[in-house]
Write an enzyme that holds these catalytic residues in place. Structure first.
Site, mmCIF file in Angstrom:
data_model
loop_
_atom_site.group_PDB
_atom_site.id
_atom_site.type_symbol
_atom_site.label_atom_id
_atom_site.label_comp_id
_atom_site.label_asym_id
_atom_site.label_seq_id
_atom_site.Cartn_x
_atom_site.Cartn_y
_atom_site.Cartn_z
ATOM 1 N N TYR A 282 -27.043 12.728 16.840
ATOM 2 C CA TYR A 282 -26.150 11.652 15.980
ATOM 3 C C TYR A 282 -24.994 10.952 16.924
ATOM 4 O O TYR A 282 -24.554 11.739 17.683
ATOM 5 C CB TYR A 282 -25.709 12.315 14.836
ATOM 6 C CG TYR A 282 -26.922 12.975 13.867
ATOM 7 C CD1 TYR A 282 -27.594 11.871 13.020
ATOM 8 C CD2 TYR A 282 -27.032 14.122 13.540
ATOM 9 C CE1 TYR A 282 -28.783 12.461 12.417
ATOM 10 C CE2 TYR A 282 -27.989 14.851 12.673
ATOM 11 C CZ TYR A 282 -28.868 13.784 12.183
ATOM 12 O OH TYR A 282 -29.633 14.245 11.336
ATOM 13 N N LYS B 105 8.424 0.749 5.181
ATOM 14 C CA LYS B 105 7.117 1.584 4.973
ATOM 15 C C LYS B 105 5.905 0.870 5.187
ATOM 16 O O LYS B 105 5.776 -0.225 4.800
ATOM 17 C CB LYS B 105 7.168 1.974 3.503
ATOM 18 C CG LYS B 105 6.289 2.597 3.100
ATOM 19 C CD LYS B 105 4.850 1.752 2.992
ATOM 20 C CE LYS B 105 5.024 0.667 1.906
ATOM 21 N NZ LYS B 105 3.721 0.049 1.726
ATOM 22 N N THR B 106 5.315 1.403 6.228
ATOM 23 C CA THR B 106 4.065 1.038 6.602
ATOM 24 C C THR B 106 3.238 2.171 7.412
ATOM 25 O O THR B 106 3.794 2.757 8.388
ATOM 26 C CB THR B 106 3.981 -0.282 7.070
ATOM 27 O OG1 THR B 106 2.479 -0.676 7.415
ATOM 28 C CG2 THR B 106 4.690 -0.470 8.266
ATOM 29 N N ARG C 75 1.048 -5.952 -4.962
ATOM 30 C CA ARG C 75 1.237 -6.910 -3.830
ATOM 31 C C ARG C 75 1.533 -8.327 -4.149
ATOM 32 O O ARG C 75 1.348 -9.409 -3.353
ATOM 33 C CB ARG C 75 0.014 -7.135 -2.800
ATOM 34 C CG ARG C 75 -0.430 -5.810 -2.226
ATOM 35 C CD ARG C 75 -1.817 -5.896 -1.507
ATOM 36 N NE ARG C 75 -2.128 -4.471 -0.997
ATOM 37 C CZ ARG C 75 -1.575 -4.058 0.051
ATOM 38 N NH1 ARG C 75 -0.709 -4.646 0.792
ATOM 39 N NH2 ARG C 75 -2.198 -2.821 0.345
ATOM 40 N N ASP D 190 6.039 -5.321 6.112
ATOM 41 C CA ASP D 190 6.690 -6.429 6.642
ATOM 42 C C ASP D 190 6.680 -7.431 5.517
ATOM 43 O O ASP D 190 7.483 -8.209 5.367
ATOM 44 C CB ASP D 190 5.866 -6.791 7.781
ATOM 45 C CG ASP D 190 4.401 -6.762 7.785
ATOM 46 O OD1 ASP D 190 3.985 -6.417 6.787
ATOM 47 O OD2 ASP D 190 3.770 -6.790 8.739
ATOM 48 N N ASP D 191 5.447 -7.631 4.706
ATOM 49 C CA ASP D 191 5.467 -8.598 3.668
ATOM 50 C C ASP D 191 6.439 -8.382 2.403
ATOM 51 O O ASP D 191 6.983 -9.244 2.062
ATOM 52 C CB ASP D 191 3.992 -8.722 3.143
ATOM 53 C CG ASP D 191 3.008 -9.366 3.981
ATOM 54 O OD1 ASP D 191 3.565 -9.943 4.775
ATOM 55 O OD2 ASP D 191 1.736 -9.211 3.784
ATOM 56 N N ASP E 135 1.065 1.395 9.034
ATOM 57 C CA ASP E 135 -0.009 0.500 10.092
ATOM 58 C C ASP E 135 0.923 0.885 11.483
ATOM 59 O O ASP E 135 0.329 0.678 12.526
ATOM 60 C CB ASP E 135 -0.040 -0.916 9.478
ATOM 61 C CG ASP E 135 -0.965 -1.341 8.694
ATOM 62 O OD1 ASP E 135 -2.065 -0.506 8.547
ATOM 63 O OD2 ASP E 135 -0.685 -2.220 7.812
ATOM 64 N N GLY F 10 0.775 -1.101 -0.177
ATOM 65 C CA GLY F 10 0.095 0.164 0.002
ATOM 66 C C GLY F 10 0.821 1.110 0.068
ATOM 67 O O GLY F 10 1.967 1.239 0.221
#
Length: 280
Positions: A261, A219-220, A158, A188-189, A222, A97
């Protein structure tokens, strides 16, 4: 009429006042690499610290050449490198991503390699590496993408590189373009992909029997790619969480004038949402 509109949109793409202004800002660099205008290569020294995990022996079995060569040693900057490197051919790709900062990794690589070396961009991530979709990155490209966007300059995907056929395709790409190194910018992947490629390309790629270096850039957004005090956070996380928190803050302000709301905000994240915690 539609064609004219499309041409107008294309001609004005990425030329907003904001984007034009951020291109004038200096390239952010770590102090070890010198100035933003002319970053310099650095030498590294062994700190005497060795990385180990509960599955160290399993890692050693899977990556025997890489572990034997590195010893899993942690390196530190030893100041500017006096060696003048010429004729190196390096490919960079985005994987996974998008994250803010990706373009500046490319800019930094181009500037630190200098005019005596060649930087190639790989189109569409690991899939482009398999296909050999490479192009030379120019100084004009760097000036245009500096401090902007996420991953749109190169694109990403990916694809997992794991079969014998895929390894052979990557090897063929390296041989065809006479590559010395591949830089994988990803999470990580993607860095697992990089580690597997590093082992596969360790030797026997070039005519003299040597291999191709593979370098992973963490890089992420997350925020889940961390190594204790060595890598406190990966790039992309700070930008993403600051933008998210501003949006959540705006919603929070709005609730005071719309009392009937409830607002539920769903944020992305993996097994542990560091993003949600940071935004909160």
């Amino acid at each position: 009429m539609s064609t004219l509109v499309e041409q107008l949109i294309q001609s004005e793409a990425h030329k907003s006042i904001f984007e034009s202004a951020v291109r004038q800002l200096p390239l952010p660099v770590c102090a070890a690499f010198g100035s933003s205008s002319s970053p310099q290569p650095v030498a590294f020294s062994d700190t005497g610290r060795v990385l180990s995990t509960k599955d160290s022996e399993g890692v050693r079995a899977q990556f025997p050449q890489s572990v034997a060569a590195s010893g899993n040693a942690v390196l530190a900057s030893a100041g500017a490198s006096g060696a003048k490197v010429q004729g190196k051919r390096v490919a960079v790709l985005f994987s996974g991503g998008p994250a803010a900062g990706g373009h500046n990794v490319v800019c930094g690589l181009k500037r630190v390699l200098g005019p005596g070396n060649t930087l190639f961009g790989v189109k569409a991530g690991p899939k482009g590496l398999l296909k050999g979709s490479l192009f030379e990155i120019t100084d004009a490209n760097v000036d245009f993408i500096l401090n902007t966007g996420g991953f749109d300059f190169l694109g990403s995907d990916r694809t997992k590189i794991k079969s014998a056929e895929q390894f052979a395709q990557v090897r063929e790409t390296c041989i065809r373009h006479n590559l010395d190194a591949i830089v994988v910018v990803g999470g990580d992947d993607s860095n697992t992909n990089a580690a597997v490629l590093a082992e596969s390309l360790f030797t026997g790629v070039k005519a003299d029997g040597s291999g191709v270096q593979v370098i992973g850039v963490p890089k992420t957004i997350d925020g889940d790619l961390q190594v204790g005090d060595l890598l406190s956070i990966s790039f992309g996380f700070d930008t993403a969480t600051r933008i998210y928190s501003e949006m959540v803050g705006n919603i929070l302000q709005d609730t005071s004038s719309s009392l009937k709301y409830w607002h539920f905000v769903k944020l992305m994240g993996r097994s542990a949402s560091h993003v949600a915690l940071e935004v909160a």
